[in-house]
Design a protein around this motif. Sequence first.
Motif, PDB file in Angstrom:
ATOM      1  N   SER A 211       0.826  -1.206   0.000  1.00  0.00           N
ATOM      2  CA  SER A 211       0.000   0.000   0.000  1.00  0.00           C
ATOM      3  C   SER A 211       0.859   1.253   0.000  1.00  0.00           C
ATOM      4  CB  SER A 211      -0.922  -0.011   1.219  1.00  0.00           C
ATOM      5  OG  SER A 211      -1.716   1.151   1.270  1.00  0.00           O
ATOM      6  N   ALA A 515      -0.803  -6.658  -8.299  1.00  0.00           N
ATOM      7  CA  ALA A 515      -2.126  -6.059  -8.125  1.00  0.00           C
ATOM      8  C   ALA A 515      -3.270  -7.066  -8.064  1.00  0.00           C
ATOM      9  CB  ALA A 515      -2.379  -5.024  -9.221  1.00  0.00           C
ATOM     10  N   VAL A 519      -5.944  -7.223  -4.939  1.00  0.00           N
ATOM     11  CA  VAL A 519      -7.381  -6.992  -5.129  1.00  0.00           C
ATOM     12  C   VAL A 519      -8.192  -8.172  -4.605  1.00  0.00           C
ATOM     13  CG1 VAL A 519      -9.198  -6.692  -6.854  1.00  0.00           C
ATOM     14  CG2 VAL A 519      -7.061  -5.419  -7.068  1.00  0.00           C
ATOM     15  N   PHE A 537      -9.874   0.144   1.116  1.00  0.00           N
ATOM     16  CA  PHE A 537      -9.384  -0.215  -0.217  1.00  0.00           C
ATOM     17  C   PHE A 537     -10.199   0.478  -1.303  1.00  0.00           C
ATOM     18  CE2 PHE A 537      -9.529  -2.910  -4.011  1.00  0.00           C
ATOM     19  CZ  PHE A 537      -8.179  -3.000  -4.312  1.00  0.00           C
ATOM     20  N   LEU A 538     -11.512   0.478  -1.158  1.00  0.00           N
ATOM     21  CA  LEU A 538     -12.377   1.122  -2.148  1.00  0.00           C
ATOM     22  C   LEU A 538     -12.164   2.633  -2.177  1.00  0.00           C
ATOM     23  CD1 LEU A 538     -15.676  -0.899  -1.588  1.00  0.00           C
ATOM     24  CD2 LEU A 538     -14.056  -1.101  -3.483  1.00  0.00           C
ATOM     25  N   LEU A 541      -9.112   3.224  -4.197  1.00  0.00           N
ATOM     26  CA  LEU A 541      -9.423   3.090  -5.620  1.00  0.00           C
ATOM     27  C   LEU A 541     -10.104   4.352  -6.147  1.00  0.00           C
ATOM     28  CD1 LEU A 541      -9.608   1.329  -8.171  1.00  0.00           C
ATOM     29  CD2 LEU A 541     -11.760   0.404  -7.284  1.00  0.00           C
ATOM     30  N   MET A 544      -7.506   7.103  -6.535  1.00  0.00           N
ATOM     31  CA  MET A 544      -6.688   6.868  -7.723  1.00  0.00           C
ATOM     32  C   MET A 544      -7.426   7.332  -8.978  1.00  0.00           C
ATOM     33  SD  MET A 544      -5.071   3.296  -9.154  1.00  0.00           S
ATOM     34  CE  MET A 544      -6.672   2.607  -9.608  1.00  0.00           C
ATOM     35  N   ALA A 545      -8.720   7.024  -9.021  1.00  0.00           N
ATOM     36  CA  ALA A 545      -9.545   7.447 -10.149  1.00  0.00           C
ATOM     37  C   ALA A 545      -9.661   8.968 -10.198  1.00  0.00           C
ATOM     38  CB  ALA A 545     -10.929   6.809 -10.050  1.00  0.00           C
ATOM     39  N   CYS A 568     -10.899   3.517 -14.400  1.00  0.00           N
ATOM     40  CA  CYS A 568     -10.274   2.881 -13.244  1.00  0.00           C
ATOM     41  C   CYS A 568     -11.092   1.690 -12.745  1.00  0.00           C
ATOM     42  CB  CYS A 568     -10.067   3.902 -12.122  1.00  0.00           C
ATOM     43  SG  CYS A 568      -8.714   5.047 -12.440  1.00  0.00           S
ATOM     44  N   LEU A 569     -12.410   1.843 -12.717  1.00  0.00           N
ATOM     45  CA  LEU A 569     -13.275   0.727 -12.325  1.00  0.00           C
ATOM     46  C   LEU A 569     -13.199  -0.403 -13.347  1.00  0.00           C
ATOM     47  CD1 LEU A 569     -16.429   2.698 -11.123  1.00  0.00           C
ATOM     48  CD2 LEU A 569     -14.771   1.497  -9.686  1.00  0.00           C
ATOM     49  N   GLU A 572      -9.903  -2.240 -12.874  1.00  0.00           N
ATOM     50  CA  GLU A 572      -9.849  -3.097 -11.687  1.00  0.00           C
ATOM     51  C   GLU A 572     -10.665  -4.363 -11.848  1.00  0.00           C
ATOM     52  OE1 GLU A 572      -8.122  -2.845  -8.814  1.00  0.00           O
ATOM     53  OE2 GLU A 572      -7.078  -1.123  -9.686  1.00  0.00           O
TER      54      GLU A 572
END
Length: 622
Positions: A211, A515, A519, A537-538, A541, A544-545, A568-569, A572
Motif C-alpha cells: 500500500s 495487483a 485486489v 481499499f475502495l 481506488l 486513484m480514479a 479505473c473501475l 480493476e
Amino acid sequence: MKRKKKQEQEQEEVLTVSRSDRRLLKHVPDPEHVRTQVDRRGQAADAVYTDSAYLDNMRMLSLRYMANFEVMVYARKNQKKTAVKGRAVDISTTGLLVEFGPAAAQRLFVGKKVVIHCDIPPGTMPEGFESKVRLEARAVRSFTREEDGQEKFMLAFEFARPLTQYLQKKRWGYAVYTSSAMLLVSTLFIMLMRTESIIYFKYNILLYLYSLIAAAFLLTRYLFGALYRDVPINPDYTPGVSIIIPCFNEEKWIHRTILSCVNQNYPIDKLEVIVVDDRSTDRSAEQIEKVIQMIHNEAERFKTKERVRMHVLPENGGKRVALVKGVEMAKHDLVVFVDSDSFLEPDAIRHLVQPFQDPKMGGVAGRTDVENKYTNSITKLQTVRYYIAFRIMKAAEAWFDSVTCLSGPLSCYRKDLVLKHAEAWLNQKFLGQPATFGDDRSMTNFILQTHRTSYQDSAICSTIVPSKMSVFLKQQMRWKRSWLRESLRASTFIWKKEPFMALFFYIGLIVPIAAPVIVLYNLCYVPLVHHVFPGTFLMGLLLMAMLMSLAHLLYRRSKLWVFGFIFCLFYEFVLLWQMPVAWVTFWKSTWGTRETPQDVEERLKKEARKQKKNKKGFTLPF
C-alpha cells in the motif's frame, strides 16, 4: 441484412473534420516564396518559430471545422428582439457559417449585430470546446447556394471575441481552479490514508508495505509529470528527418496519414516520407500510390517527387521488417516511425527533433491523442487513459531521460542506432518464440542501454483506437504480454541508470504484477474471512480514479474527464485480470487483431487440432 447494416453503422468512427483547404500542403514552407504563411487575421507566421505558443494559438484561430447543429440567432428590429433558427455549416474559434431559409435574408444582413445561442456537440471541434455558447457576433459575409433544388441563404458571423477567450471565462477557468483544488485535496487524503498504513504496518507487513509503495509510486509520477517541461524550439536546429510509415491493411486511413506526414512545417530539403507496404491484402497499396501521385501532381514545386516515395516488400514480413527496410532507404540521420492509422499535427516534427540537440539522446516519443474519441464509450475511456499515459507517465520518465517505451504512433530515433540493433531486433525471440509485437518497447530497450530517451508533449499526433470491445481487449492483452516481456529485459540493465529512476522502474514492475493478488485479498478474502467491509481499499481506488480524472480536467478542460473514474473501475474489474493470463502466456507471438504470419500459423494449428479430434470420434458443437 438489416442487422449487418446496423453493425456497420455502429462501427462508423466519429471524427473531428477540418474544412478542406484549396492548398494541399498549406503548412509546408514555400521554397519560392510565392506565398507566405499567414493566419486568418493577416499576420505573417513564417518568422515566429521561437514562439511555439503563438504559432499554436494562431493555427487554432485559423482552423475551421465542419459542423451540423442548430443555431438560434437573436437580433433586434424596431426595439423588438427576434429569433431566427439556422444550422451551422462550419465553425472556428473566431466565427460561424450558418445556413438559413430564404426568409431570413429580410431580417439578417451583413453588418448586423446579433447574439448567437448554440450547443457545440462533442466531436465538432477539438476536445474541450463542447459547450453551450451565448456570444455576441456580427454578420460579415453573405451568399446564396442551391441544394437539392432549394435556395439556401448563407451568412458568416464573426464572434465578438474568440471562443478560446469566451470559454476561458465561462468554463475553462473554473475547470482549472476546481481541478487544482481537488487534486490537492485528493493528494493530501492519500497521504493521510498512508499514515494509517504506517500505524497498522505491524499487523500485515506485506499488505501495508504494498500500500505504501503503490501510493508513493503513483504520487511521485504525478509530481514529476507536473514538473516536466518540453525542450523549446531552437529555430536554427532543423536536422534532416526521414519519416517511415509501415502499412499493412490500412486502406481506410493511410491516405490521411501520408498527407499529415508530408504537410509539415519543416524545411523541404530536410524532410522525406517513405511508405513501406507489408504486402497488404486489401487496397492499401492502391491508396498509397493514389495519394503519392496526387501529391506529386499538385505540389511539384515542393520537390515531392524527390522526397515522397513508396516501397512494397516482396513478401509479408511483419512490422519490424517494414520499418528496417524504410530505415535502410532513409537518407537522413534521424528516422521517425509513424503508424499507418496515426495523423501528425503540422508542427509535430519540428517539436519532436529538439531533444536531439543533446548528442546522447537516442530516441524521443511524441504525444498520442485519440482521434476517434467521441465514437462511443470505449473510445472515451481510452481518451483519458492515453492522455494520462503520455502527459503524466511518460513525462515523469522524461524527467530522468529514461522513457521506457517510445510509442509506435510517433517516435524518433537516430538512424545509426536503429541499424546497429536491426538484426537483433528482427530476430528477437523470447522462450523460443519470435517477438512479433511490442516492437516499440523492444527498440526502446536497445536504445536505452547506451543512450537517453525522452518525450516531447508538444509533438502531437492522433490515432484511431479500437471502438469494439473484442478488439480492445485483444489489444490490451497483446500490450500486457509485450510490457511484461520487455520489462523483464529492461530490468537487467535499468539499474545502471539514474538511481531514483531505477527504483521508479522496479516498483512500476512489481505493483501491476502483484495487483491481482492484492485486489483478491481485499475484495474477497478480507470480507469473507474477517467479515470486514473493504472501505479503505475502495476509498483508495476512488482516490486513484480522482487523480486521473482531475489531471485530465486540469490539462484538457474537457467534459470527458468523468471517464477517468469509469476507466479505473473497468481496469480493476476487467483489464486487471488479463495480467495473470499474461503471466502464463507472455511468450505468445500472435497479434489477435490482424492476420500476421504468426496468427495464420496459430489458426492453422487450431484447425488441425480440431480435425484430429474429429477423426478420433469427437463432434464439433454448432
